[in-house]
Motif scaffolding. Structure first.
Motif, mmCIF file in Angstrom:
data_model
loop_
_atom_site.group_PDB
_atom_site.id
_atom_site.type_symbol
_atom_site.label_atom_id
_atom_site.label_comp_id
_atom_site.label_asym_id
_atom_site.label_seq_id
_atom_site.Cartn_x
_atom_site.Cartn_y
_atom_site.Cartn_z
ATOM 1 N N THR A 292 0.956 -1.151 -0.105
ATOM 2 C CA THR A 292 -0.209 -0.038 -0.008
ATOM 3 C C THR A 292 0.946 1.198 0.181
ATOM 4 O O THR A 292 2.139 1.359 0.283
ATOM 5 C CB THR A 292 -0.912 0.206 1.171
ATOM 6 N N ALA A 293 0.163 2.224 -0.369
ATOM 7 C CA ALA A 293 1.179 3.698 -0.250
ATOM 8 C C ALA A 293 1.754 3.737 0.957
ATOM 9 O O ALA A 293 2.607 4.625 1.100
ATOM 10 C CB ALA A 293 -0.055 4.810 -0.818
ATOM 11 N N ASP A 294 1.182 3.485 2.141
ATOM 12 C CA ASP A 294 1.604 3.796 3.497
ATOM 13 C C ASP A 294 2.517 2.582 3.987
ATOM 14 O O ASP A 294 2.948 2.635 5.012
ATOM 15 C CB ASP A 294 0.588 4.192 4.619
ATOM 16 N N GLY A 295 3.111 1.732 3.047
ATOM 17 C CA GLY A 295 4.059 0.700 3.512
ATOM 18 C C GLY A 295 3.363 -0.527 3.766
ATOM 19 O O GLY A 295 4.484 -1.596 4.291
ATOM 20 N N ARG A 296 2.060 -0.812 4.052
ATOM 21 C CA ARG A 296 1.773 -2.162 4.517
ATOM 22 C C ARG A 296 1.689 -3.100 3.327
ATOM 23 O O ARG A 296 1.452 -2.888 2.212
ATOM 24 C CB ARG A 296 0.185 -2.350 4.898
ATOM 25 N N ILE A 297 2.289 -4.388 3.928
ATOM 26 C CA ILE A 297 2.527 -5.520 3.013
ATOM 27 C C ILE A 297 1.389 -6.338 2.766
ATOM 28 O O ILE A 297 0.974 -6.705 3.983
ATOM 29 C CB ILE A 297 3.778 -6.161 3.339
ATOM 30 N N ILE A 298 0.836 -6.555 1.665
ATOM 31 C CA ILE A 298 -0.541 -7.461 1.489
ATOM 32 C C ILE A 298 -0.029 -8.807 0.771
ATOM 33 O O ILE A 298 0.674 -8.871 -0.326
ATOM 34 C CB ILE A 298 -1.770 -6.697 0.828
ATOM 35 N N LEU A 299 -0.256 -9.780 1.330
ATOM 36 C CA LEU A 299 -0.138 -11.336 0.561
ATOM 37 C C LEU A 299 -1.464 -11.795 0.642
ATOM 38 O O LEU A 299 -2.458 -11.793 1.371
ATOM 39 C CB LEU A 299 0.567 -12.325 1.509
ATOM 40 N N VAL A 300 -1.640 -12.394 -0.668
ATOM 41 C CA VAL A 300 -2.800 -13.271 -1.020
ATOM 42 C C VAL A 300 -2.444 -14.567 -1.340
ATOM 43 O O VAL A 300 -1.592 -15.029 -2.062
ATOM 44 C CB VAL A 300 -3.484 -12.202 -2.344
ATOM 45 N N SER A 301 -3.506 -15.665 -0.817
ATOM 46 C CA SER A 301 -3.093 -16.832 -0.920
ATOM 47 C C SER A 301 -3.680 -17.588 -2.405
ATOM 48 O O SER A 301 -4.822 -16.887 -2.871
ATOM 49 C CB SER A 301 -3.392 -17.695 0.104
ATOM 50 N N GLN A 302 -3.421 -18.746 -2.728
ATOM 51 C CA GLN A 302 -4.127 -19.396 -3.773
ATOM 52 C C GLN A 302 -5.354 -19.532 -3.579
ATOM 53 O O GLN A 302 -6.180 -19.404 -4.440
ATOM 54 C CB GLN A 302 -3.311 -20.893 -4.063
#
Length: 352
Positions: A292-302
């Motif tokens: 995200t723009a504020d540096g949060r990391i997002i992971l998405v699973s299969q």
């Protein structure tokens, strides 16, 4: 069915069987490199495997050459004009207007108008010849590389590019099956093969490529992680504790994460010298990521699980979802949502 179409589908957890006879194939085959993508409003509900932001616009790529773009954070989509109907896998925009997409049949596409129209810059019918001419000109030609180039020519346009990354509007890379890697320094007008500049003696597949901070990483099969050495301009091997496939790389300037099969995620805060496992509590493969723009990391699973980290990937919290679905790509928007691409089309999910 092309072996690398199975790679794309396997990453989504989709099983497909297509019965056919040689007579049917001979009668109905149309070269996707010679056929523009069909314009269809229904195509937005098909399979998509790549997402990127072009400034405030979102761009999605998928099967049969379909490319769609959205100017309202993924609520409504319009279809772009694409000169091929090859399955597309990945897309990236280093600037709001200039973007590149790659996929099956060795295709590389370019757009200079935020994804509305696309032109072909490279395809699998050219790849082998470019390799052959380049390696023949070396002072001491490598017989193995020359043989690989000739094999590419003989086998035709059946090797896919699986990811693309550009540092700016001129310099970029495309990577793919069997150690395929090309670089351009003129915005895609010409391409140079770099197969001799990778620590990949087994010619493993490259699945993902991204710059994290000042480091440029490639990830792939069997725990393969490479990092560009700026001095030698060679992609050197980076050992990690895991020997399974990595599908992607993400992170912030202070931390890099590689992720892949069975929920395996590893994190490094020293440019890849040391790695620690990130415990997600999932056994589902991680197939997509976004920041995200504020540096949060997002992971998405299969399976479609969405996990969010606010501490540079040290810990992740799963975001409850009403409906899970196979995911192949993700892109954070400016409206507090993430758009997920997969076998069920394009979905807009809140993450705030």
């Amino acid at each position: 069915m092309n072996a690398f179409r199975w790679i794309t589908l396997a990453a989504l957890g989709v099983a497909v069987a297509v019965p056919f006879t040689r007579a049917v194939v001979a009668a109905e085959f149309v070269d996707p490199l010679s056929s523009p993508a069909i314009q269809s409003e229904k195509a937005v509900n098909g399979m998509f495997t790549g997402l990127a932001s072009a400034g405030q616009r979102l761009v999605a790529v998928g099967q049969r050459g379909h490319i769609f773009y959205s100017d309202d954070n993924g609520t409504r989509w319009k279809q772009g004009e694409v000169p091929v109907s090859s399955d597309l896998v990945a897309v990236q925009f280093p600037s709001p207007t200039q973007g590149w997409a790659v996929g099956h049949d060795g295709v590389v596409l370019h757009s200079d108008n935020k994804g509305e129209t696309w032109t072909r810059q490279l395809d699998g019918r050219q790849v082998g010849q470019i390799m052959l001419e380049h390696y023949q000109q070396q002072a001491a030609p490598d017989d193995a590389l020359l043989a690989d180039a000739q094999r590419m020519i003989d086998e035709g346009a059946d090797k896919p590019f699986l990811d693309v990354w550009f540092a700016n509007e001129k310099t970029g890379y495309v990577v793919g099956a069997f150690n395929l890697i090309f670089r351009t320094d003129d915005g895609g007008r010409t391409w140079v093969p770099l197969m001799d500049r990778t620590d990949n003696p087994g010619a493993l597949n490259f699945y993902g490529m991204r710059a994290i901070g000042s480091d440029l990483f490639i990830v792939g099969e069997q725990g393969l992680v490479l990092k560009l050495d700026p001095t030698s301009q060679r992609f050197v091997g980076v050992p990690t504790p895991y020997s399974g496939s990595y599908f992607g790389v993400t992170g912030t300037p202070g931390a890099v994460l590689v992720y892949g099969l069975r929920g395996n995620v590893y994190r490094s805060v020293d440019h890849g010298s040391n790695w620690e496992k990130v415990e997600l509590g999932l056994s589902s493969s991680i197939t997509a990521s976004t920041v995200t723009a504020d540096g949060r990391i997002i992971l998405v699973s299969q399976a479609g699980h969405v996990l969010i980290s606010s501490d540079d990937g040290v810990t992740f919290t799963q975001k409850p979802q009403e409906r899970l679905g196979p995911a192949a790509a993700a892109q954070a928007t400016g409206s507090g949502s993430v758009v997920v691409a997969g076998a069920q089309g394009l979905r807009q999910l809140p993450f705030e």
